[in-house]
Write a protein that holds these residues in place. Structure first.
Motif, short mmCIF file in Angstrom:
data_model
loop_
_atom_site.label_atom_id
_atom_site.label_comp_id
_atom_site.label_asym_id
_atom_site.label_seq_id
_atom_site.Cartn_x
_atom_site.Cartn_y
_atom_site.Cartn_z
N UNK A 106 -4.69 1.96 6.82
CA UNK A 106 -5.39 1.30 5.53
C UNK A 106 -5.01 2.01 4.16
N UNK A 107 -4.60 3.34 4.48
CA UNK A 107 -4.45 4.01 3.10
C UNK A 107 -3.20 3.49 2.40
N UNK A 108 -2.73 3.94 1.12
CA UNK A 108 -1.67 3.57 0.27
C UNK A 108 -0.59 3.75 1.02
N UNK A 109 0.31 2.61 1.02
CA UNK A 109 1.75 2.77 1.96
C UNK A 109 2.48 3.95 2.21
N UNK A 110 2.70 4.82 1.10
CA UNK A 110 3.09 6.23 1.50
C UNK A 110 2.53 7.17 2.25
N UNK A 111 1.09 7.04 2.13
CA UNK A 111 0.20 7.88 2.77
C UNK A 111 0.05 7.59 4.16
N UNK A 112 -0.12 6.30 4.52
CA UNK A 112 -0.16 5.90 5.93
C UNK A 112 1.03 5.79 6.67
N UNK A 113 2.03 5.24 5.82
CA UNK A 113 3.69 5.12 6.84
C UNK A 113 3.32 3.74 7.83
N UNK A 114 4.05 3.96 8.81
CA UNK A 114 4.08 2.95 9.75
C UNK A 114 3.03 3.36 10.98
#
Ligand code: SF4
Length: 296
Positions: free
Chosen positions: A44-52
């Motif tokens: 649930x972090x920002x999309x580029x931080x969490x990735x898939x």
């Protein structure tokens, strides 16, 4: 490289306690050894931080802020966690990589900075290569941030308030906005605006608080003046936990209108980022087996 001797008269954060942490804990509740509550794969972090796969969120014990509404009260202010050695910390970083994490997400890391730097040195010698995220309230000393240059790839930095008085009332620090502005400028100097291709740069988080206690309009203006390429995560999930429950200003969730007004301001200023984190994704975590030895 910052040595552990700084912990004998600790000035890591703007609290400047100067306590000998080999003998007592500081205001942050942290003593000498690194202490952490858990490490999980966090989607649930920002999309580029969490990735898939998720960010490996390292939840350190202790914090220099004392937010009365903190959702992590147990380990941020009440000392919950496990003391570990330098080798175990390096091992935990390596195991995060082995678990398939997209990034290493260091949450409220400030009281642990000298240990983190040394653990990263050890882990890198053994093949650790994840982008390192420094997830901070921005209540930071410039000297400590400078020690992190070259170790941190992504600064994930909050702007909590733009009025020192609210910092005092709700987080028990006298000079939040005065300090945070300079800290954000230093983080920006080191890494520039976030760039997903390089997996490097500064991202700002703003948790919109009711009755404009977060001063988010001023915060957005400040970011736009610094560089309007800096992505902003505008967060709407504030819940009045603990001491905030009966507060006249922040004792409720934000309204749709309050969030939309913040969003309008962000758009008007030409800023971009992430508007609303999906609540289900935000709370999705998977355990990482970080407590067994790895031969470091
Ligand atoms: S990191 Fe902890 S002990 Fe050190 S100055 Fe800050 S609050 Fe005090």
């Amino acid at each position: 490289m910052m040595g552990l001797d700084v912990l004998r008269e600790c000035t890591l954060c703007p609290r400047m306690c100067r306590v000998d942490r080999t003998k007592q804990v500081g205001v942050c509740t942290v003593g000498y050894l690194p202490k952490l509550s858990n490490i999980v794969l966090h989607k649930g972090e920002e999309p580029p931080i969490s990735g898939e796969t998720g960010a490996a969120a390292v939840f350190f014990t202790g914090c220099q802020m004392k937010c009365i509404y903190c959702q992590n009260m147990g380990f941020s202010q009440r000392g919950v966690g496990f003391e570990i050695t330098l080798e175990e910390l390096a091992c935990a970083f390596l195991k995060s990589q082995q678990a398939g994490a997209k990034t290493l997400d260091l949450v409220t890391p400030t009281p642990h900075v000298p240990w983190i730097i040394q653990a990263l040195e050890i882990a890198r010698e053994r093949g650790f290569s994840l982008p390192v995220v420094y997830n901070t309230s921005s209540y930071e000393r410039i000297e400590t941030l400078r020690a992190l240059e070259g170790y941190v790839d992504i600064y994930l930095a909050d702007i909590r308030y733009t009025d020192d008085r609210f910092g005092q009332i709700y987080s028990k620090v006298p000079d939040y906005w005065t300090v945070a502005q300079e800290a954000v400028k230093e983080m920006y100097r080191q890494v520039g605006p976030f760039d997903e291709e390089r997996m490097k740069g500064l991202i700002i988080r703003i948790l919109v608080l009711p009755n404009n206690v977060s001063g988010h309009e001023r915060a957005l203006e400040f970011i736009a003046e610094l560089d309007n390429r800096i992505p902003v995560a505008l967060m709407s999930q504030y819940i009045p936990h603990f001491g905030a429950r009966n507060d006249p200003l922040i004792g409720r969730k934000i309204t749709k209108e309050e969030y939309e007004s913040a969003l309008d301001k962000l758009i008007e200023l030409g800023l971009d980022g992430w508007m609303q984190l999906d609540e289900k994704e935000r709370l999705t975590t998977l355990p990482i087996d970080w407590r067994t030895p790895c031969g470091v």
